[in-house]
Design a protein around this motif. Structure first.
Motif, PDB file in Angstrom:
ATOM      1  N   ASP A 108       0.864  -1.181   0.000  1.00 30.09           N
ATOM      2  CA  ASP A 108       0.000   0.000   0.000  1.00 30.09           C
ATOM      3  C   ASP A 108       0.903   1.235   0.000  1.00 30.09           C
ATOM      4  OD1 ASP A 108      -1.530   2.252   1.246  1.00 30.09           O
ATOM      5  OD2 ASP A 108      -3.110   0.742   1.387  1.00 30.09           O
ATOM      6  N   ARG A 110       0.650   3.909   1.422  1.00 30.69           N
ATOM      7  CA  ARG A 110       0.796   4.543   2.742  1.00 30.69           C
ATOM      8  C   ARG A 110       1.973   3.985   3.525  1.00 30.69           C
ATOM      9  NH1 ARG A 110      -5.418   3.812   4.381  1.00 30.69           N
ATOM     10  NH2 ARG A 110      -5.071   2.037   2.983  1.00 30.69           N
ATOM     11  N   TYR A 212      -0.063  -2.584   5.937  1.00 29.35           N
ATOM     12  CA  TYR A 212       0.158  -1.905   4.662  1.00 29.35           C
ATOM     13  C   TYR A 212       0.990  -2.734   3.698  1.00 29.35           C
ATOM     14  CZ  TYR A 212      -1.475   2.372   6.993  1.00 29.35           C
ATOM     15  OH  TYR A 212      -2.207   3.312   7.659  1.00 29.35           O
TER      16      TYR A 212
END
Ligand code: UGA
Ligand code: MN
Length: 242
Positions: A108, A110, A212
């Motif tokens: 991800d 992030r 993540y």
């Protein structure tokens, strides 16, 4: 700070597809430098062209596994690649953050915000890894409690390769830090070579409560994509259904 992403990779039918997926994640992350380190003796021109297409600042390195390991049944996968990436950093970088991103995981965007301000070593959870399906430091009320991982294996740092990042400045300050050619102990051996203790670790992803990154694995293909185009698909042998 720049994040230096070191990605070990090796020739196989899935190589370009894996790196396409990872590249198109990294294309959405600012201030990245990508070290793509290929376990081969032969440069892959299709990969070189693809890396140019992505516009991601990068260096492509040829980093074959030493022959004394390549015949082993359980291979030290990606170790020559990652050590060569770190050697490159010692010669070309002075600050920033380094992260080892295997080519088959799922990231991800992030995650990169979490690691960007690493001072020494930062850590976070990794999903779909080991028999428990999760590997993570356990943090409670801001304090490190221990480790959760399906295989502790006598390791000081029982973590996955995708679960930590290191400050480049810190790495450069430890000239002997390197990854051992020891299957299963690559992460632990490397982290121990950094001379850190659990008190030095910065716990990210909301105190290790957010996921993540996942240790996804790709099913082996029996196809060679370019060969399908070059040899099988010559435009005359395909029946078009209408
Ligand atoms: C497991 C662990 O979960 C990883 O954290 C660890 O990096 C890896 O083993 C390892 O042994 O080093 P796994 O999914 O089994 O991961 O391994 P792969 O994804 O097949 O390989 C790890 C990385 O090394 C990949 O980026 C892969 O492209 C590369 N690799 C693999 C090579 O460079 N050469 C090889 O012969 C095989
Ligand atoms: Mn993998």
């Amino acid at each position: 700070p720049t994040i230096y992403v070191i990605t070990p990779t090796y020739p196989r039918p899935e190589q370009i597809p894996e790196l396409t997926r990872l590249a198109q994640t990294l294309m959405n992350v600012p201030n990245i430098y990508w070290l793509v380190t290929d376990d081969t003796d032969t440069p892959n021109q299709d990969l070189i062209d693809y890396l140019t297409f992505t516009n991601i600042p990068h260096t492509y390195l040829i980093t074959p596994m030493p022959p004394e390991y390549s015949g082993h049944k359980v291979k030290p996968k990606g170790v020559a690649n990652r050590n060569a990436g770190m050697e490159w950093l010692r010669q070309h970088a002075s600050k920033g953050v380094v992260y080892f991103a295997d080519d088959d995981n799922t990231y991800d965007i992030r995650l990169f915000q979490e690691m960007r301000y690493t001072e020494k070593v930062s850590m976070w959870p990794v999903g779909l890894v080991s028999k428990e399906g999760l590997s993570t430091p356990v943090v409670s009320e801001g304090k490190f409690q221990g480790w959760f991982d399906g295989w502790i294996g006598g390791r000081t740092f029982p973590v996955d390769m995708a679960g930590f990042a290191v400050s480049v400045q810190y790495l450069l300050g430890v000239p002997n830090a390197a990854m051992p050619y020891k299957p299963g102990h690559e992460e632990d051996g490397f982290l121990r070579s950094l001379h850190i203790s659990p008190n030095d670790i910065e716990f990210k992803a909301e105190q290790c409560t957010k996921l993540y990154v996942w240790h996804t694995q790709t099913k082996k293909s029996r196809h060679q994509p370019n060969i399908i185009f070059k040899k099988k698909y010559d435009n005359t042998n395909i029946r078009v259904l209408q």
